[in-house]
Design a protein around this motif. Structure first.
Motif, PDB file in Angstrom:
ATOM      1  N   LEU A 255      19.296 -12.484  55.584  1.00 15.02           N
ATOM      2  CA  LEU A 255      20.725 -12.311  55.325  1.00 15.02           C
ATOM      3  C   LEU A 255      21.141 -12.886  53.970  1.00 15.02           C
ATOM      4  O   LEU A 255      22.189 -12.515  53.431  1.00 15.02           O
ATOM      5  N   LEU A 256      20.343 -13.798  53.409  1.00 16.29           N
ATOM      6  CA  LEU A 256      20.662 -14.359  52.098  1.00 16.29           C
ATOM      7  C   LEU A 256      20.283 -13.428  50.954  1.00 16.29           C
ATOM      8  O   LEU A 256      20.867 -13.488  49.868  1.00 16.29           O
ATOM      9  N   GLU A 257      19.297 -12.571  51.162  1.00 10.65           N
ATOM     10  CA  GLU A 257      18.776 -11.744  50.075  1.00 10.65           C
ATOM     11  C   GLU A 257      19.814 -10.851  49.413  1.00 10.65           C
ATOM     12  O   GLU A 257      19.829 -10.743  48.179  1.00 10.65           O
ATOM     13  N   PRO A 258      20.713 -10.189  50.148  1.00  7.60           N
ATOM     14  CA  PRO A 258      21.717  -9.350  49.465  1.00  7.60           C
ATOM     15  C   PRO A 258      22.648 -10.141  48.558  1.00  7.60           C
ATOM     16  O   PRO A 258      23.318  -9.554  47.705  1.00  7.60           O
ATOM     17  N   HIS A 259      22.694 -11.443  48.724  1.00 11.44           N
ATOM     18  CA  HIS A 259      23.556 -12.288  47.896  1.00 11.44           C
ATOM     19  C   HIS A 259      22.817 -12.808  46.661  1.00 11.44           C
ATOM     20  O   HIS A 259      23.331 -13.693  45.968  1.00 11.44           O
ATOM     21  N   GLY A 260      21.635 -12.261  46.399  1.00  7.72           N
ATOM     22  CA  GLY A 260      20.898 -12.684  45.214  1.00  7.72           C
ATOM     23  C   GLY A 260      20.105 -13.955  45.405  1.00  7.72           C
ATOM     24  O   GLY A 260      19.713 -14.590  44.425  1.00  7.72           O
ATOM     25  N   ILE A 261      19.860 -14.355  46.646  1.00  2.00           N
ATOM     26  CA  ILE A 261      19.081 -15.559  46.940  1.00  2.00           C
ATOM     27  C   ILE A 261      17.753 -15.146  47.565  1.00  2.00           C
ATOM     28  O   ILE A 261      17.723 -14.575  48.667  1.00  2.00           O
TER      29      ILE A 261
END
Length: 594
Positions: A255-261
């Motif tokens: 879930l963090l990946e779409p936020h650039g993390i």
């Protein structure tokens, strides 16, 4: 790729997730929070400062202790000393400041007049840092040579960042920590400038965060508003190892990946490669190299106990304290992250650096320092964490990763991005994980705290919302009357303390406490001695101490209620009755960080 395209893609991605925080003007903490006290500390003939009570530290534990000491003793001199130049602020808010969710003038833990109103003298700033204490002489020395003679001393020094040695790290201007307000503001300024510089060169900006616990994850979330990519390294096989299992961590990572993390568990930086005073890339443990614009060190924290240890205090995994929170040094007490406490659920001795635990310990230590009759002891506690990342909510408590042979049963429920895990031992709940399923967290925490037998509940309480009627009548009484004086029955008549005449069972209120009128000039300060609170200030587990926390949601709303009332027909015992009520009262702390 043209720089305009890079710039557009970076800001469009962040804007799509609401990540564009104001960056035109990065605030100065000094403008809002540096404040000298108008209250002067008494000075002896030999030039030494004198204080009845010396509090070293100016956060949750120190502030709670100062308030309680003043309530108990209206005339004593109180001196607070801190190496930070600011009035007390909510440390868990530093990530929200970078995200634009709060402002510099709203991160205060107490209002600007707190110290003067409570007649607390202050010495704030690096020059005022206490560098040594002499417990036999009852003296403390500051970095600038100031000597303070005290009656009793409280160490509320909290935690310090643990920074492992990594080759190439020393002397680099773009290597940051993420523990204090100054840390956060420095990282913010560097991130904004790094992105501007990268976009001018037609590149994307990248931050490396070394440490995938709660500190690292909150730093990554905050900085993702200002850079194009954040890469988080964690030497364990999953991120958030102290508060999640592998399955839950995998959901958060996705879930963090779409936020650039981008999270890369099982890896870390072996060395940092620099040009001049700046790191330009990291050499990783898998042999590869990753270019970067800045680095955040967020491996964990350790108790800031060296001051006491150097003076001869006993140290375990934190300062060893008695039930009165006195260290092994005469008239030197400790509270908060710096202490070693007993975990109620596992029996382990370790730091439990949580904001409410620090407040609770600060108050208890102050009551003992002030010599309050019947002051309660600090016995044990257990971890309760509540944190969010973007729109991801995470609440955990107690034992969440039991070992084989612990005699625990584990129940898990997965539905899309929701994940729930419950750990049961001996027929009672001892731990839970609620990921994107915040409902009933307070009820589950209460079940752990009160050791509610699952056999006393109706049906399955894990796969569905828990209702009040699921509990037995007696459990409902105790849950709904935690503030009810133990000396009164349900009709308001006096009875044997702690006993309900109709059931003969312990009302559970005898362990809760406040400050009595005899010692506090009639200003009773009642507060919750329980564990059901949600804000981390430091370490919450052995392998990954925590310093940042939550959105402010109370995970235990159902476990607190108002105090009971009634009058003792024996008028000769009214004073004793009032004191008993205060000592058994349970109320939430209005000023607790939210």
């Amino acid at each position: 790729m043209a720089q305009d395209t890079i710039r557009s893609q970076g800001y469009e991605r962040r804007a799509a997730f609401g990540l564009v925080a104001p960056t035109a003007s990065i605030p100065s903490a000094g403008d809002a929070y540096a404040r000298p006290s108008a209250i002067a500390c008494p000075v002896a003939n030999d030039g030494r400062l004198e204080a009845d009570y010396l509090i070293i530290g100016n956060s949750a534990a120190g502030v709670a202790a100062a308030e309680t000491l003043r309530a108990c003793d209206g005339e004593a001199s109180i001196l607070m000393v801190s190496d930070e130049p600011y009035a007390a602020y909510g440390r868990p808010l530093i990530s929200y400041l970078l995200e634009g969710k709060t402002s510099i003038d709203r991160v205060g833990y107490r209002d600007a007049g707190f110290y003067d109103r409570n007649r607390i003298a202050t010495l704030f700033g690096a020059a005022c840092k206490v560098v040594s204490i002499d417990p036999e002489a009852h003296e403390a020395a500051c970095a600038d040579g100031t000597v303070i003679r005290y009656g009793k001393c409280l160490l509320a020094t909290g935690s310090v960042a643990f920074v492992p040695h990594i080759e190439g790290m020393e002397g680099r201007a773009n290597v940051h920590r993420f523990m204090t307000l100054d840390d956060a503001l420095g990282a913010w300024e560097d991130a904004v400038e790094s992105t501007r510089r990268a976009h001018d060169e037609g590149c994307e900006s990248r931050v490396i965060v070394i440490g995938g616990g709660l500190i690292g994850a909150k730093a990554a979330e905050a900085l993702s508003h200002h850079v194009d990519e954040v890469v988080v390294f964690e030497h364990n096989n999953r991120i958030l190892p102290a508060v999640l299992d592998e399955e839950g961590a995998g959901i958060v990572q996705r879930l963090l990946e779409p936020h650039g993390i981008v999270c890369r568990p099982g890896m870390s930086a072996e060395a940092l490669v620099g040009e001049g005073d700046r790191v330009v890339s990291a050499h990783l443990t898998d042999g590869s190299d990753l270019p970067c614009d800045m680095v955040v060190m967020a491996v964990g924290v350790r108790p800031a106990s060296s001051l006491a240890v150097d003076a001869g205090a006993e140290q375990g995994r934190g300062l060893v304290v008695g039930r009165d929170l006195q260290t092994t040094l005469p008239d030197v007490y400790a509270a908060g992250d710096v202490t070693q406490v007993s975990d109620r659920l596992t029996g382990a001795q370790r730091p439990l650096a949580l904001w409410p635990n620090a407040v609770h310990q600060g108050r208890i230590a102050a009551l003992h320092m002030a010599g309050v009759p019947d002051a309660p002891d600090f016995v044990d506690s257990f971890a309760v964490n509540a944190v969010d990342f973007f729109d991801i909510s995470l609440l955990t408590s107690g034992i969440i990763n039991p070992s084989e042979g612990d005699g625990c049963e584990v129940h898990t429920f997965v539905e899309g991005d929701e994940y729930a895990k419950f750990v049961v031992r001996g027929g009672a709940l001892v731990g839970y994980v609620l990921l994107n399923r915040p409902d009933d967290a307070g009820v589950y925490t209460s079940m752990i705290e009160d050791e509610v037998p699952l056999s006393s509940l109706e049906g399955d309480v894990f796969s569905r919302p828990v209702g009040n009627l699921d509990f037995s009548e007696d459990v409902r009484w105790r849950r709904l009357h935690k503030g009810y004086p133990g000396t009164l029955d349900e009709f308001g008549w006096s009875c044997d303390p702690g006993v309900r005449p109709d059931s003969g069972t312990d009302s559970g209120s005898g362990t809760d406490f406040g400050t009595g009128p005899d010692c506090c000039a009639g200003r009773g300060v009642a507060f919750d001695s329980g564990v059901g609170a949600a804000f981390d200030s430091g370490a919450s587990a052995d392998s990954d101490p925590v310093s940042s926390s939550d959105s402010g949601a109370d995970p235990n709303p159902d476990s607190s209620s108002g105090s009971g009332s009634g009058s003792d027909p024996d008028t000769s015992s009214k004073s004793r009755q009032r004191r008993s009520e205060l000592l058994s009262g349970r109320a939430s702390e209005e000023g607790d960080f939210a």
